[in-house]
Design a protein around this motif. Structure first.
Motif, PDB file in Angstrom:
ATOM      1  N   VAL A   1      33.536  47.607  33.378  1.00  0.00           N
ATOM      2  CA  VAL A   1      34.880  47.456  33.944  1.00  0.00           C
ATOM      3  C   VAL A   1      35.665  46.402  33.168  1.00  0.00           C
ATOM      4  O   VAL A   1      36.839  46.596  32.828  1.00  0.00           O
ATOM      5  CB  VAL A   1      34.799  47.080  35.437  1.00  0.00           C
ATOM      6  N   ALA A   2      35.013  45.271  32.877  1.00  0.00           N
ATOM      7  CA  ALA A   2      35.680  44.199  32.137  1.00  0.00           C
ATOM      8  C   ALA A   2      36.063  44.659  30.734  1.00  0.00           C
ATOM      9  O   ALA A   2      37.146  44.325  30.235  1.00  0.00           O
ATOM     10  CB  ALA A   2      34.770  42.972  32.068  1.00  0.00           C
ATOM     11  N   ASP A   3      35.183  45.428  30.113  1.00  0.00           N
ATOM     12  CA  ASP A   3      35.458  45.920  28.760  1.00  0.00           C
ATOM     13  C   ASP A   3      36.683  46.840  28.722  1.00  0.00           C
ATOM     14  O   ASP A   3      37.358  46.949  27.698  1.00  0.00           O
ATOM     15  CB  ASP A   3      34.241  46.667  28.204  1.00  0.00           C
ATOM     16  N   LYS A   4      36.953  47.507  29.827  1.00  0.00           N
ATOM     17  CA  LYS A   4      38.113  48.409  29.894  1.00  0.00           C
ATOM     18  C   LYS A   4      39.403  47.668  30.230  1.00  0.00           C
ATOM     19  O   LYS A   4      40.478  48.273  30.304  1.00  0.00           O
ATOM     20  CB  LYS A   4      37.844  49.521  30.923  1.00  0.00           C
ATOM     21  N   GLY A   5      39.288  46.367  30.474  1.00  0.00           N
ATOM     22  CA  GLY A   5      40.482  45.564  30.683  1.00  0.00           C
ATOM     23  C   GLY A   5      40.850  45.284  32.120  1.00  0.00           C
ATOM     24  O   GLY A   5      41.838  44.589  32.391  1.00  0.00           O
ATOM     25  N   ASP A   6      40.068  45.789  33.093  1.00  0.00           N
ATOM     26  CA  ASP A   6      40.357  45.484  34.489  1.00  0.00           C
ATOM     27  C   ASP A   6      39.783  44.116  34.855  1.00  0.00           C
ATOM     28  O   ASP A   6      38.969  43.536  34.132  1.00  0.00           O
ATOM     29  CB  ASP A   6      39.779  46.564  35.404  1.00  0.00           C
ATOM     30  N   ILE A   7      40.187  43.614  36.012  1.00  0.00           N
ATOM     31  CA  ILE A   7      39.731  42.313  36.498  1.00  0.00           C
ATOM     32  C   ILE A   7      38.485  42.516  37.356  1.00  0.00           C
ATOM     33  O   ILE A   7      38.478  43.334  38.278  1.00  0.00           O
ATOM     34  CB  ILE A   7      40.834  41.619  37.314  1.00  0.00           C
ATOM     35  N   VAL A   8      37.438  41.760  37.045  1.00  0.00           N
ATOM     36  CA  VAL A   8      36.176  41.874  37.784  1.00  0.00           C
ATOM     37  C   VAL A   8      35.923  40.601  38.572  1.00  0.00           C
ATOM     38  O   VAL A   8      35.982  39.497  38.027  1.00  0.00           O
ATOM     39  CB  VAL A   8      34.981  42.117  36.836  1.00  0.00           C
ATOM     40  N   VAL A   9      35.641  40.764  39.850  1.00  0.00           N
ATOM     41  CA  VAL A   9      35.175  39.675  40.701  1.00  0.00           C
ATOM     42  C   VAL A   9      33.821  40.101  41.247  1.00  0.00           C
ATOM     43  O   VAL A   9      33.693  41.179  41.830  1.00  0.00           O
ATOM     44  CB  VAL A   9      36.143  39.389  41.866  1.00  0.00           C
TER      45      VAL A   9
ATOM     46  N   ILE B   1      41.784  37.779  47.697  1.00  0.00           N
ATOM     47  CA  ILE B   1      43.174  38.216  47.886  1.00  0.00           C
ATOM     48  C   ILE B   1      44.143  37.087  47.565  1.00  0.00           C
ATOM     49  O   ILE B   1      45.180  37.288  46.913  1.00  0.00           O
ATOM     50  CB  ILE B   1      43.394  38.723  49.329  1.00  0.00           C
ATOM     51  N   ASN B   2      43.803  35.877  47.986  1.00  0.00           N
ATOM     52  CA  ASN B   2      44.674  34.732  47.712  1.00  0.00           C
ATOM     53  C   ASN B   2      44.798  34.473  46.212  1.00  0.00           C
ATOM     54  O   ASN B   2      45.862  34.073  45.724  1.00  0.00           O
ATOM     55  CB  ASN B   2      44.136  33.476  48.410  1.00  0.00           C
ATOM     56  N   GLN B   3      43.713  34.703  45.477  1.00  0.00           N
ATOM     57  CA  GLN B   3      43.716  34.409  44.048  1.00  0.00           C
ATOM     58  C   GLN B   3      44.314  35.539  43.217  1.00  0.00           C
ATOM     59  O   GLN B   3      45.042  35.288  42.259  1.00  0.00           O
ATOM     60  CB  GLN B   3      42.290  34.125  43.569  1.00  0.00           C
ATOM     61  N   TYR B   4      44.010  36.797  43.597  1.00  0.00           N
ATOM     62  CA  TYR B   4      44.417  37.929  42.762  1.00  0.00           C
ATOM     63  C   TYR B   4      45.474  38.828  43.406  1.00  0.00           C
ATOM     64  O   TYR B   4      46.027  39.696  42.741  1.00  0.00           O
ATOM     65  CB  TYR B   4      43.194  38.765  42.389  1.00  0.00           C
ATOM     66  N   GLY B   5      45.696  38.655  44.700  1.00  0.00           N
ATOM     67  CA  GLY B   5      46.744  39.415  45.359  1.00  0.00           C
ATOM     68  C   GLY B   5      46.335  40.771  45.878  1.00  0.00           C
ATOM     69  O   GLY B   5      47.056  41.369  46.672  1.00  0.00           O
ATOM     70  N   GLN B   6      45.173  41.263  45.461  1.00  0.00           N
ATOM     71  CA  GLN B   6      44.759  42.612  45.863  1.00  0.00           C
ATOM     72  C   GLN B   6      43.299  42.843  45.517  1.00  0.00           C
ATOM     73  O   GLN B   6      42.707  42.117  44.713  1.00  0.00           O
ATOM     74  CB  GLN B   6      45.598  43.656  45.131  1.00  0.00           C
ATOM     75  N   ILE B   7      42.726  43.847  46.140  1.00  0.00           N
ATOM     76  CA  ILE B   7      41.428  44.401  45.754  1.00  0.00           C
ATOM     77  C   ILE B   7      41.630  45.912  45.695  1.00  0.00           C
ATOM     78  O   ILE B   7      41.915  46.546  46.704  1.00  0.00           O
ATOM     79  CB  ILE B   7      40.313  44.042  46.751  1.00  0.00           C
ATOM     80  N   ASP B   8      41.522  46.476  44.504  1.00  0.00           N
ATOM     81  CA  ASP B   8      41.752  47.909  44.324  1.00  0.00           C
ATOM     82  C   ASP B   8      40.480  48.724  44.487  1.00  0.00           C
ATOM     83  O   ASP B   8      40.521  49.856  44.965  1.00  0.00           O
ATOM     84  CB  ASP B   8      42.331  48.177  42.926  1.00  0.00           C
TER      85      ASP B   8
ATOM     86  N   ARG C   1      46.585  46.242  35.853  1.00  0.00           N
ATOM     87  CA  ARG C   1      45.133  46.017  35.845  1.00  0.00           C
ATOM     88  C   ARG C   1      44.610  46.068  37.273  1.00  0.00           C
ATOM     89  O   ARG C   1      45.158  45.439  38.177  1.00  0.00           O
ATOM     90  CB  ARG C   1      44.813  44.666  35.215  1.00  0.00           C
ATOM     91  N   LYS C   2      43.538  46.795  37.474  1.00  0.00           N
ATOM     92  CA  LYS C   2      42.935  46.875  38.798  1.00  0.00           C
ATOM     93  C   LYS C   2      41.991  45.694  39.012  1.00  0.00           C
ATOM     94  O   LYS C   2      41.383  45.178  38.077  1.00  0.00           O
ATOM     95  CB  LYS C   2      42.176  48.188  38.957  1.00  0.00           C
TER      96      LYS C   2
END
Length: 218
Positions: free
Chosen positions: A26-34, A73-80, A6-7
């Motif tokens: 984006v959320a509907d497609k299953g990726d993580i949204v911030v 980054i601390n919470q999710y580990g990455q930003i794609d 998941r991006k």
């Protein structure tokens, strides 16, 4: 195992309009949204409706941007994917604006975008790739009467993207640009600020831009 990762998307300005709709897609497609919002009510509404995470930040306070990116980054580990959507339009005749009004327009529409890119790029490089999407406007190509300051900020954004794209391509990072026209949003409601100074002499040549633009729906 073939696991589709998941991006993580960081989308600024998700309380309404394009930002909210993009976050939903984006959320509907299953990726993580911030997302970013400007107040607690917008944060609560966004998180309740989309089940996604929102951070409260005033992007004109650019000193907060590095901490925002670090927290994600601390919470999710990455930003794609970074989508620089947040912004507003400063409308009025060039002569009507004060220096502070112009500085604020560029701080939100240009400097905050630069700061977000600067904060995100090291993480994308370390990960080996990523995508930055800059939301521009058709006025970044061709300005008109009464939108010169807003158009100038979008023109600056476009030229920034031109260079940035070439600079980060070797690291596997893409930089995209969306030059939008009229959309069915309340752009001329809460996303526009008019020059505080009014010069009536322009009413005879260009009409009252404050009244005219409020009839539009972007």
């Amino acid at each position: 195992m073939n696991i589709i990762e998941r991006k993580v998307w960081l989308i600024t300005g998700v309380s309404k309009g394009l930002g909210r709709e993009l976050a939903k897609q984006v959320a509907d497609k299953g990726d993580i949204v911030v997302g970013t919002v400007r107040n607690a009510q917008d944060k609560a509404d966004f998180e309740k409706i989309l089940g996604a995470k929102a951070f409260i930040i005033d992007l004109s306070n650019t000193e907060q941007i590095s901490s925002l990116v670090d927290a994600i980054i601390n919470q999710y580990g990455q930003i794609d994917v970074l989508v620089n959507n947040a912004g507003y339009g400063a409308f009025g005749m060039i002569e009507e604006f004060s220096e502070n009004e112009i500085i604020h327009q560029f701080k939100v529409n240009v400097i905050a975008v630069w700061k977000l890119c600067q904060a995100v790029l090291p993480h994308m490089r370390e990960k080996g790739g990523g995508t930055i999407i800059q939301i521009s406007s058709r006025v970044g190509i061709l300005a008109g009467v009464g939108n010169g300051i807003y158009a100038s900020s979008k023109f600056a954004l476009e030229r920034m993207r031109e260079s940035l794209k070439q600079e980060v391509e070797p690291f596997g990072i893409k930089v995209m640009l969306a030059e939008l026209g009229a959309l069915r949003t309340d752009f001329f409601g809460t996303s526009v600020k008019y020059a505080e100074n009014k010069l009536p002499l322009y009413f005879d040549t260009a009409g009252d831009i404050r009244s005219n633009t409020k009839k539009s729906s972007w």
